[in-house]
Scaffold this active site. Structure first.
Site, short mmCIF file in Angstrom:
data_model
loop_
_atom_site.label_atom_id
_atom_site.label_comp_id
_atom_site.label_asym_id
_atom_site.label_seq_id
_atom_site.Cartn_x
_atom_site.Cartn_y
_atom_site.Cartn_z
N LYS A 20 0.85 -1.19 0.00
CA LYS A 20 0.00 0.00 0.00
C LYS A 20 0.88 1.25 0.00
O LYS A 20 1.74 1.41 0.86
CB LYS A 20 -0.88 0.04 1.26
N GLU A 77 10.22 0.44 10.19
CA GLU A 77 11.28 1.42 9.97
C GLU A 77 10.66 2.80 10.22
O GLU A 77 9.92 3.31 9.38
CB GLU A 77 11.82 1.31 8.54
N CYS A 137 14.22 10.34 7.05
CA CYS A 137 14.33 9.80 8.41
C CYS A 137 15.74 9.91 8.97
O CYS A 137 15.92 9.95 10.18
CB CYS A 137 13.85 8.35 8.43
N GLU A 160 10.71 14.82 16.11
CA GLU A 160 11.13 14.83 14.71
C GLU A 160 10.54 16.06 14.02
O GLU A 160 9.35 16.35 14.16
CB GLU A 160 10.63 13.55 14.02
P1 NAD Z 1 2.67 7.77 8.48
O1 NAD Z 1 2.92 6.88 9.63
O2 NAD Z 1 1.68 8.86 8.61
O3 NAD Z 1 2.18 6.90 7.23
C1 NAD Z 1 2.94 5.79 6.77
C2 NAD Z 1 2.00 4.80 6.11
O4 NAD Z 1 1.20 4.19 7.12
C3 NAD Z 1 1.05 5.41 5.10
O5 NAD Z 1 0.95 4.58 3.96
C4 NAD Z 1 -0.26 5.45 5.86
O6 NAD Z 1 -1.39 5.40 5.02
C5 NAD Z 1 -0.14 4.19 6.67
N1 NAD Z 1 -1.06 4.12 7.82
C6 NAD Z 1 -1.61 5.14 8.51
N2 NAD Z 1 -2.41 4.66 9.49
C7 NAD Z 1 -2.36 3.31 9.41
C8 NAD Z 1 -2.95 2.25 10.15
N3 NAD Z 1 -3.79 2.49 11.16
N4 NAD Z 1 -2.64 0.98 9.81
C9 NAD Z 1 -1.80 0.72 8.80
N5 NAD Z 1 -1.22 1.68 8.06
C10 NAD Z 1 -1.49 2.96 8.35
O7 NAD Z 1 4.09 8.34 8.05
P2 NAD Z 1 4.42 9.42 6.93
O8 NAD Z 1 4.04 10.76 7.42
O9 NAD Z 1 3.91 8.93 5.62
O10 NAD Z 1 6.00 9.30 6.81
C11 NAD Z 1 6.88 10.06 7.55
C12 NAD Z 1 7.51 9.21 8.63
O11 NAD Z 1 8.16 8.09 8.04
C13 NAD Z 1 8.57 9.97 9.39
O12 NAD Z 1 8.45 9.72 10.76
C14 NAD Z 1 9.86 9.37 8.84
O13 NAD Z 1 10.96 9.48 9.72
C15 NAD Z 1 9.46 7.97 8.62
N6 NAD Z 1 10.38 7.30 7.68
C16 NAD Z 1 11.21 6.34 8.18
C17 NAD Z 1 12.11 5.72 7.32
C18 NAD Z 1 13.01 4.63 7.82
O14 NAD Z 1 13.53 3.89 6.99
N7 NAD Z 1 13.25 4.51 9.12
C19 NAD Z 1 12.17 6.08 5.97
C20 NAD Z 1 11.30 7.06 5.52
C21 NAD Z 1 10.41 7.67 6.39
#
Ligand code: NAD
Length: 492
Positions: free
Chosen positions: A175, A250, A284, A385
């Site tokens: 997704k 992650e 990140c 963050e």
């Molecule tokens: P987010 O957690 O808002 O969304 C991530 C994904 O989770 C989206 O596809 C979203 O639709 C989905 N999601 C939301 N609610 C859900 C639920 N209840 N069940 C299952 N899936 C659900 O994060 P974001 O704002 O898209 O991304 C930014 C974050 O990602 C930052 O904190 C960043 O540091 C982190 N990030 C981490 C890495 C890593 O490798 N550690 C890499 C890139 C980004």
């Protein structure tokens, strides 16, 4: 330049499909919606999972070299149309075209890199306690993978999840993020053209509360891998617990960037700024808090501000642009709130601190490079963050102080150190409690490394051999070939 209409159908069981509803994709550079994309529902999610389950035995039974051939075709197709994909990333996510080209190249590399494991997924043979017997441990596919990705690398993160799954013999339902679905949908077309069999890779667009929840509460998933924020990661882990589904998470970061007095000042300034401003601060592993030894602090700040002023904020489609817009208005407002909070806690804005003005920025989600001084340990801006081009620069006196301050964080993904002193380096290696330590260099992380966060930054990790292990299960086989009926049934 006019862009063609991007593909918007999802890929389920080898067929391109519409959704039950539509959602607009907005260009962050001007705030205008430019295409509608389908939203899957829970029933379609279960359909995709069922297709993945049906497809897995045959995919997993293929010779790894055959799977690798499909993966190399995927890499070739990505490279053949790289500029189109780069422009698509810019339109939906807002990173600069230079960065988007790097993201597309990186995506192709994931498929080439993991295809090389075709001849390298090994097992172990162990001596038995009984004569005429052999014990071995072999690696087998995990099975069906549910994958969820964020918006900051919408193209490369598809590759980061799908490539190890394919070589491991897994099938996958992925997704994308609701704000950036087009890259994953473009990848769906590539998978189809490369001859990925029906059901092996399924690409869904949809919301977290609907598709994400359906994936994470489904009873028949063998691995959930998610990249995203800490609150979502916790929610996913809670849901996965219902069926004891293994998770690999992650999550976010709050990387400290430590500059010692012996460091090359110009090199450290350029590195700290680049690591903060890349992808408009939405990475990140970004430098989120810069700690500079007091002896060089003022000179560092002066040069950091001078360097930041040379960077061009603007249209991400232009080659000359260094910093594009943030991905969405909601994300822009989060950054503004963080800066306002820091200022009310006593921080001083030394540079920026506002949206840029002028006709070039109308409607776009732009924010100027922002440097904060007067920030003291304990302030929120050093704890939460901040996904934007905002950097607090903080003086420190001793290595003990700065290591303690760096480690005092819920996050534990990456940390940076600039020094040429070997004793300092080795102390940091031993004492800085982060999953990744970069010494005298910045990211991106390498394919062959292990992208891993401590504490709230995640569980498990991606990339390299250790990332691949997540996508494999181990099976132990006890084989008695002695033909001796007198072998005791219970050896002890
Ligand atoms: P987010 O957690 O808002 O969304 C991530 C994904 O989770 C989206 O596809 C979203 O639709 C989905 N999601 C939301 N609610 C859900 C639920 N209840 N069940 C299952 N899936 C659900 O994060 P974001 O704002 O898209 O991304 C930014 C974050 O990602 C930052 O904190 C960043 O540091 C982190 N990030 C981490 C890495 C890593 O490798 N550690 C890499 C890139 C980004």
């Amino acid at each position: 330049m006019a862009e063609g209409k991007p593909a918007v159908e999802m890929l389920i069981d080898g067929r391109f499909r519409d959704g039950s509803a539509m959602r607009a994709v907005v260009n962050p550079a001007d705030g205008k919606p430019f295409v509608d994309v389908p939203l899957a529902d829970a029933a379609m999610t279960h359909e995709a999972l069922a297709a993945a389950r049906r497809a897995q035995p045959a995919w997993g039974a293929k010779a790894p070299l055959e799977r690798a051939g499909v993966m190399r075709d995927i890499a070739r197709l990505i490279r053949a149309d790289a500029e189109t994909y780069a422009r698509l990333i810019v339109r939906e996510q807002g990173k600069t075209i230079k960065e988007a080209r790097g993201e597309v190249g990186g995506a192709a590399e994931f498929f080439d890199f993991f295809s090389e494991y075709a001849r390298r997924i090994q097992g172990e043979i162990l001596p038995s306690d009984v004569a005429g017997e052999q014990i071995w441990i072999q690696r087998v596919p995990a099975g069906v993978v549910g994958a969820i990705i964020p918006w900051n690398y919408p193209f490369a993160l598809v590759a980061r999840k799908v490539a190890p799954a394919l070589i491991a013999g897994d099938t996958i339902v992925l997704k994308s993020h609701e704000d950036t679905p087009l890259s994953a949908l473009a990848m769906a077309r590539i998978f189809d053209r490369a001859g990925v069999p029906p059901g092996v890779v399924n690409i869904l667009t949809g919301t977290g509360p609907v598709v994400g929840e359906a994936l994470c509460t489904a009873p028949d998933v063998d691995l959930l891998t998610m990249t995203g924020s800490v609150p979502t990661g916790k929610r996913i882990m809670t849901n996965a617990a219902q069926h004891l589904t293994p998770v690999s998470l992650e999550l976010g970061g709050k990387a400290p960037f430590i500059v010692m007095p012996d460091a090359d000042l110009d090199q450290a300034v350029r590195a700290a700024a680049t690591s903060r401003y890349m992808n408009c601060g939405q990475v990140c592993i970004c430098n989120e808090r810069t700690y500079v030894h007091r002896d060089i602090h003022d000179a560092f700040v002066e040069r950091f501000i001078a360097f930041s002023r040379t960077l061009r904020v603007g249209d991400p489609m232009e080659d000359a642009t260094d910093i594009g817009p943030k991905v969405s208005l909601a994300e822009l407002e989060k950054v503004e709130a963080r800066v306002a909070e820091a200022v009310s806690a006593g921080a001083e804005v030394l540079l920026g601190g506002a949206r840029p003005e002028g006709p070039d920025f109308t409607g776009g989600y732009y924010y100027t490079p922002t440097v904060l001084g007067g920030v003291t340990p304990g302030m929120d801006i050093l704890k939460q963050e901040t996904f934007g081009p905002v950097i607090p620069i903080v003086p420190f006196d001793t290595l003990d102080d700065v290591v303690a301050e760096a480690n005092d964080s819920d996050y534990g993904l990456s940390a940076y150190l600039y020094t040429n002193d070997m004793q300092t380096i080795m102390r940091a290696v031993n004492e800085v409690a982060f999953g990744e330590l970069y010494v005298n260099r910045i990211g991106p992380e390498a394919l062959q490394g292990f992208h891993v966060g401590y504490r709230h930054s995640g569980i498990g990790g991606d990339d390299g051999l250790h990332g691949l292990e997540t996508y494999l299960r181990k099976k132990t086989v006890y084989l008695n070939y002695s033909g001796d009926p007198t072998v005791p049934l219970m050896p002890y």
